[in-house]
Write a protein that holds these residues in place. Structure first.
Motif, short mmCIF file in Angstrom:
data_model
loop_
_atom_site.label_atom_id
_atom_site.label_comp_id
_atom_site.label_asym_id
_atom_site.label_seq_id
_atom_site.Cartn_x
_atom_site.Cartn_y
_atom_site.Cartn_z
N HIS A 1 -8.74 5.77 6.49
CA HIS A 1 -9.32 4.90 5.46
C HIS A 1 -10.30 3.89 6.07
O HIS A 1 -11.16 3.36 5.37
CB HIS A 1 -8.22 4.15 4.70
CG HIS A 1 -7.33 5.04 3.88
ND1 HIS A 1 -7.81 5.78 2.82
CD2 HIS A 1 -6.01 5.31 3.98
CE1 HIS A 1 -6.81 6.46 2.28
NE2 HIS A 1 -5.71 6.20 2.97
N LYS A 2 -10.14 3.62 7.37
CA LYS A 2 -11.01 2.67 8.07
C LYS A 2 -11.41 3.27 9.42
O LYS A 2 -11.02 2.77 10.48
CB LYS A 2 -10.28 1.34 8.27
CG LYS A 2 -9.86 0.66 6.95
CD LYS A 2 -9.03 -0.58 7.21
CE LYS A 2 -8.57 -1.21 5.90
NZ LYS A 2 -7.69 -2.39 6.12
N THR B 1 -6.33 6.03 14.76
CA THR B 1 -7.41 5.88 13.79
C THR B 1 -6.84 6.01 12.38
O THR B 1 -6.14 6.98 12.07
CB THR B 1 -8.50 6.96 14.00
OG1 THR B 1 -9.04 6.81 15.32
CG2 THR B 1 -9.63 6.79 12.99
N ASP B 2 -7.14 5.06 11.55
CA ASP B 2 -6.78 5.10 10.13
C ASP B 2 -7.94 5.74 9.39
O ASP B 2 -9.05 5.22 9.41
CB ASP B 2 -6.55 3.67 9.63
CG ASP B 2 -6.13 3.62 8.16
OD1 ASP B 2 -6.25 4.65 7.46
OD2 ASP B 2 -5.69 2.54 7.71
N GLN C 1 -21.16 2.33 3.94
CA GLN C 1 -20.00 2.30 3.05
C GLN C 1 -20.22 1.32 1.90
O GLN C 1 -19.86 1.60 0.75
CB GLN C 1 -18.75 1.90 3.82
CG GLN C 1 -18.18 3.01 4.68
CD GLN C 1 -16.95 2.56 5.45
OE1 GLN C 1 -16.97 1.53 6.12
NE2 GLN C 1 -15.87 3.31 5.35
N THR D 1 -14.02 3.33 11.25
CA THR D 1 -14.81 2.57 12.22
C THR D 1 -14.01 1.46 12.88
O THR D 1 -14.51 0.76 13.76
CB THR D 1 -16.05 1.94 11.55
OG1 THR D 1 -15.61 1.01 10.55
CG2 THR D 1 -16.93 3.00 10.92
N ARG D 2 -12.76 1.28 12.44
CA ARG D 2 -11.92 0.18 12.93
C ARG D 2 -10.60 0.72 13.49
O ARG D 2 -9.52 0.38 12.99
CB ARG D 2 -11.64 -0.79 11.80
CG ARG D 2 -12.88 -1.49 11.26
CD ARG D 2 -13.11 -2.75 12.04
NE ARG D 2 -14.48 -3.24 11.93
CZ ARG D 2 -14.97 -4.21 12.70
NH1 ARG D 2 -14.20 -4.75 13.61
NH2 ARG D 2 -16.20 -4.61 12.57
N GLU E 1 -20.55 1.07 8.49
CA GLU E 1 -19.92 0.10 7.58
C GLU E 1 -20.91 -0.38 6.51
O GLU E 1 -20.53 -0.59 5.35
CB GLU E 1 -19.37 -1.08 8.38
CG GLU E 1 -18.16 -0.69 9.22
CD GLU E 1 -17.62 -1.83 10.07
OE1 GLU E 1 -18.20 -2.93 10.02
OE2 GLU E 1 -16.62 -1.62 10.79
N ASP F 1 -9.52 -3.79 13.08
CA ASP F 1 -9.54 -4.24 11.68
C ASP F 1 -9.17 -5.72 11.57
O ASP F 1 -9.55 -6.40 10.62
CB ASP F 1 -8.58 -3.39 10.85
CG ASP F 1 -8.76 -3.61 9.36
OD1 ASP F 1 -9.92 -3.78 8.92
OD2 ASP F 1 -7.75 -3.61 8.63
#
Length: 358
Positions: free
Chosen positions: A328-329, A325-326, A284, A331-332, A281, A347
């Motif tokens: 776009h995110k 898992t998204d 990013q 790690t969340r 993160e 998230d």
């Protein structure tokens, strides 16, 4: 009779030539084995050799290592990759000491030690997220050099680089810090935060690394450039040359990301290790100022390619499994807690994160 190389002991007599992948003899037949020969066999991943039933002394061969090996395995089970990794770190430490004593870089020795583990890329795939766990603060320096190099080669491999290139990138990453051997041991093994003067000395290591490698014919020119550039940053805040975006080559950008990631996830004397997910993160956020955005995006996609059902430990020490898992995110993800089967979206819980994969 055929014997495993880890069962050999000094005094065994070879009945056949031992050959490497190139089919060139590494050790000729009729050689009386020494500890040095056994080390060579391990370096080149030779699993079995043909030896005489009797040693050079006339006594019958027996597996003296079997009980010791069984004891070690029962005390601390480890995969072949883990054993190989720790062996490389141990041998690399010896190599580094030689550089500290003024020796030059023997690229043949470096290749023989390091390239075999890169040939196991599919196995690396299973352990790449655990490399930071192997490093201890006492030997962080040596672990960092090896792990960073494995990561750089792995990222290049997964990014579609030809084999010759990702092998070179791995070697370049490993040697990018060889210049640390020219820095005072008191500085590189300092257990507290570095002073400004000490940090200025550390900043010289890419230059020293370049000087140690510039005449090695095996390394491509672009790899040698990456060695001196791996601490440069897109905004010009890096060192030693203060280069900006357009002047930093693609290999240096890969090494820079892997270097930063492993350093932040590892335990050091003056820094607590951070969760890989937290570090990703941070990367990013840095992608539009210091580190290359394209390289970071590739790194994140490669490192967070988790399958549904992957087991994790959260920062609150609760166990869970990934259920969605998204991309776009990454790690969340959404996870299902073991204790009550509750599904939570990380998230929506910024203070909660994945501590490690299980």
């Amino acid at each position: 009779m055929w014997v495993k190389s880890n069962e050999l002991s000094p005094g065994c007599v070879l009945l056949r030539d031992v050959k490497g992948k190139s089919q060139r003899p590494l050790i000729p037949k009729n050689t009386v084995i020494t500890e040095e020969h056994i080390t060579v066999l391990h370096k080149f991943l030779i699993e079995t050799v043909d030896v005489s039933p009797k040693k050079a002394s006339g006594e019958a061969w027996r597996n003296d290592n079997k009980k010791t090996e069984q004891s070690a395995q029962s005390a601390q089970p480890a995969t072949s990759f883990e054993r190989h990794y720790h062996y490389i770190v141990h041998q690399y430490k010896k190599m580094f000491v030689k550089w500290q004593n003024g020796a030059g870089v023997d690229i043949t020795e470096v290749r023989a030690l390091f390239l075999p583990i890169l040939e196991k890329m599919e196995e690396v795939n299973k352990f790449v997220f655990k490399l930071h766990q192997y490093a201890k603060k006492e030997d962080y320096l040596y672990h960092h050099h090896i792990a960073m190099a494995i990561l750089a080669a792995y990222v290049a491999y997964k990014s579609g680089y030809p084999k010759g290139e990702w092998l070179q990138i791995g070697l370049g990453a490993l040697l990018s810090d060889c210049g640390m051997a020219r820095i005072s041991p008191e500085i590189i093994h300092n257990k507290s935060t570095l002073s400004e003067a000490e940090m200025e000395e550390i900043k010289k290591h890419p230059t020293y690394s370049y000087r140690l490698t510039k005449n090695l014919p095996i390394l491509k020119l672009e790899i040698k450039q990456a060695i001196i550039q791996h601490h440069e940053r897109l905004d010009g805040s890096g060192y030693p040359l203060g280069l900006t975006e357009g002047k930093i080559n693609r290999y240096a950008r890969i090494i820079a990301v892997c270097d930063t990631y492993h350093a932040m996830t590892s335990e050091r004397w003056y820094q607590q290790k951070q969760s890989p997910f937290q570090v990703i993160e941070v990367l990013q956020k840095e992608q539009f100022s210091k580190l290359d955005p394209e390289t970071i995006q590739s790194f994140i996609q490669i490192m967070t390619h988790f399958s549904i059902g992957t087991r994790v430990r959260l920062s609150n020490q609760k166990l869970a499994e990934i259920v969605f898992t998204d991309h776009h995110k990454p790690t969340r993800p959404m996870v299902r807690l073991d204790e009550n089967k509750q599904i939570i979206a990380l998230d929506n819980h910024p203070q909660l994160f994945i501590e490690e994969l299980l």
